[in-house]
Design a protein around this motif. Sequence first.
Motif, PDB file in Angstrom:
ATOM      1  N   GLN A   1       1.219  -0.962  -0.388  1.00  0.00           N
ATOM      2  CA  GLN A   1      -0.114   0.242   0.342  1.00  0.00           C
ATOM      3  C   GLN A   1       1.073   1.105  -0.206  1.00  0.00           C
ATOM      4  N   PRO A   2       0.250   2.130  -0.730  1.00  0.00           N
ATOM      5  CA  PRO A   2       1.730   3.080  -0.942  1.00  0.00           C
ATOM      6  C   PRO A   2       1.377   3.753  -0.027  1.00  0.00           C
ATOM      7  N   LYS A   3       2.183   5.430   0.911  1.00  0.00           N
ATOM      8  CA  LYS A   3       2.164   5.824   1.540  1.00  0.00           C
ATOM      9  C   LYS A   3       1.439   7.771   1.164  1.00  0.00           C
ATOM     10  N   ARG A   4      -0.178   7.286   1.829  1.00  0.00           N
ATOM     11  CA  ARG A   4      -0.411   8.329   2.063  1.00  0.00           C
ATOM     12  C   ARG A   4      -0.055   9.656   1.867  1.00  0.00           C
TER      13      ARG A   4
ATOM     14  N   LYS B   1       0.161  19.007   2.661  1.00  0.00           N
ATOM     15  CA  LYS B   1       0.740  18.691   1.779  1.00  0.00           C
ATOM     16  C   LYS B   1      -0.015  18.891   0.379  1.00  0.00           C
ATOM     17  N   TYR B   2      -1.201  17.629   1.104  1.00  0.00           N
ATOM     18  CA  TYR B   2      -1.582  17.298  -0.633  1.00  0.00           C
ATOM     19  C   TYR B   2      -2.907  18.773  -0.883  1.00  0.00           C
TER      20      TYR B   2
ATOM     21  N   LEU C   1      -4.621  22.514  -4.691  1.00  0.00           N
ATOM     22  CA  LEU C   1      -4.966  24.776  -4.769  1.00  0.00           C
ATOM     23  C   LEU C   1      -3.986  25.124  -5.731  1.00  0.00           C
ATOM     24  N   ARG C   2      -2.954  24.663  -5.929  1.00  0.00           N
ATOM     25  CA  ARG C   2      -1.971  25.144  -7.088  1.00  0.00           C
ATOM     26  C   ARG C   2      -2.047  24.537  -8.190  1.00  0.00           C
TER      27      ARG C   2
ATOM     28  N   LYS D   1      -6.235   8.324  -2.725  1.00  0.00           N
ATOM     29  CA  LYS D   1      -7.118   9.035  -3.993  1.00  0.00           C
ATOM     30  C   LYS D   1      -6.113  10.294  -4.029  1.00  0.00           C
ATOM     31  N   ARG D   2      -5.738  10.811  -2.678  1.00  0.00           N
ATOM     32  CA  ARG D   2      -5.068  11.973  -2.978  1.00  0.00           C
ATOM     33  C   ARG D   2      -4.103  12.177  -3.823  1.00  0.00           C
TER      34      ARG D   2
END
Length: 268
Positions: A3-6, A11-12, A17-18, A211-212
Motif C-alpha cells: 500500500q503506498p504511503k498517503r 501538503k496535498y 490548490l496550486r 486517492k490524494r
Amino acid sequence: MGQPKRVPKKKYEKELLRLQAELVKLQEWVRTEQARVVVIFEGRDAAGKGSTIKRVAEYLNPRIARIAALPAPTERQKTQWYFQRYVEHLPAAGEIVLFDRSWYNRAGVERVMGFCTFEEYERFLQQCPIFERLLVEDGVLLRKYWFSVSDSEQENRFRSRLEDPMRRWKLSPMDLESITRWEDYSRAKDEMFVHTDIPEAPWYVVESEDKRSARLNMIAHLLSTIAYHEVKPPALELPARPPSQGYQRPPRELHAQVPDHAAAFRPN
C-alpha cells in the motif's frame, strides 16, 4: 506491491490548490484560443473518478467546463449509431468537457453484463479508434484516463459507502456485482486497451490506491500535456456607487422570510 504511503493532508491541499489555479489558467487559455478539450475518466467502480472530476471542476466556470455523465440510453437512443448521443456532448470552441464515463461503457459494463451483443461490441472496437482519430484530426484535444484500483481497496471503499448514510447513494447493485466479476472486467479492460490505446489518443493509467495521489497525479499530467499559457485578464475597476435617488426598501414583513436557523449556532 504494498500500500503506498498517503500524501499528508496539508501538503496535498497546498499542491491541489496550486494545480487548481493552473486549471483556471488552462480554462482561460481554452476560452481565448477557442480550443476544444475532452477528458475521459474511466476505471473500476470506486476507483476515485468522481472525486477527481469534482476537484478538477471545483474552481472552473461551468459555462466553459462542464461534466457529461450520461444516464442509460433511451429506447430511441438504442436505435441510433452508438456514438451519436456522445457526439451531442462534445465541446464547441472554447469549451472543456469532462466525461464521467463515456463511450467506453460498451467495452466495459455493457460487454461484461451482456447489455450489448458480441457483434455490437466488436463493431465498437473497430469504430472507436476511427472515431477518436476523427476527433483529434479535427483539432479536439482528447485525453483518456483509466483509474486503477486493487480488488481489496475497491472492496474497502464499497464497504465504507455501505456503512455511510451520506454516501450510500453512490453504491448500486451493479457496483456490487463488479466484485464477483472482477476478472471479467479485467479481461474486458485489457482487450479494450489492445484496440483503443492508439498513438493519436493513448490511455494514461492513474494508480489510485491513494486517492490524494491519484488526484494530484492526474491533474498534473493533464496540465503537462497541453501547451497552454497564462492569459492576462482585462483590467477591471469597481465603479463608484452613485448617490441615492431616494429608494426605500419595502418592509421585510411583506414577504415570506427564511427562518433564522443559524441563530442557534451564533454566540450570544
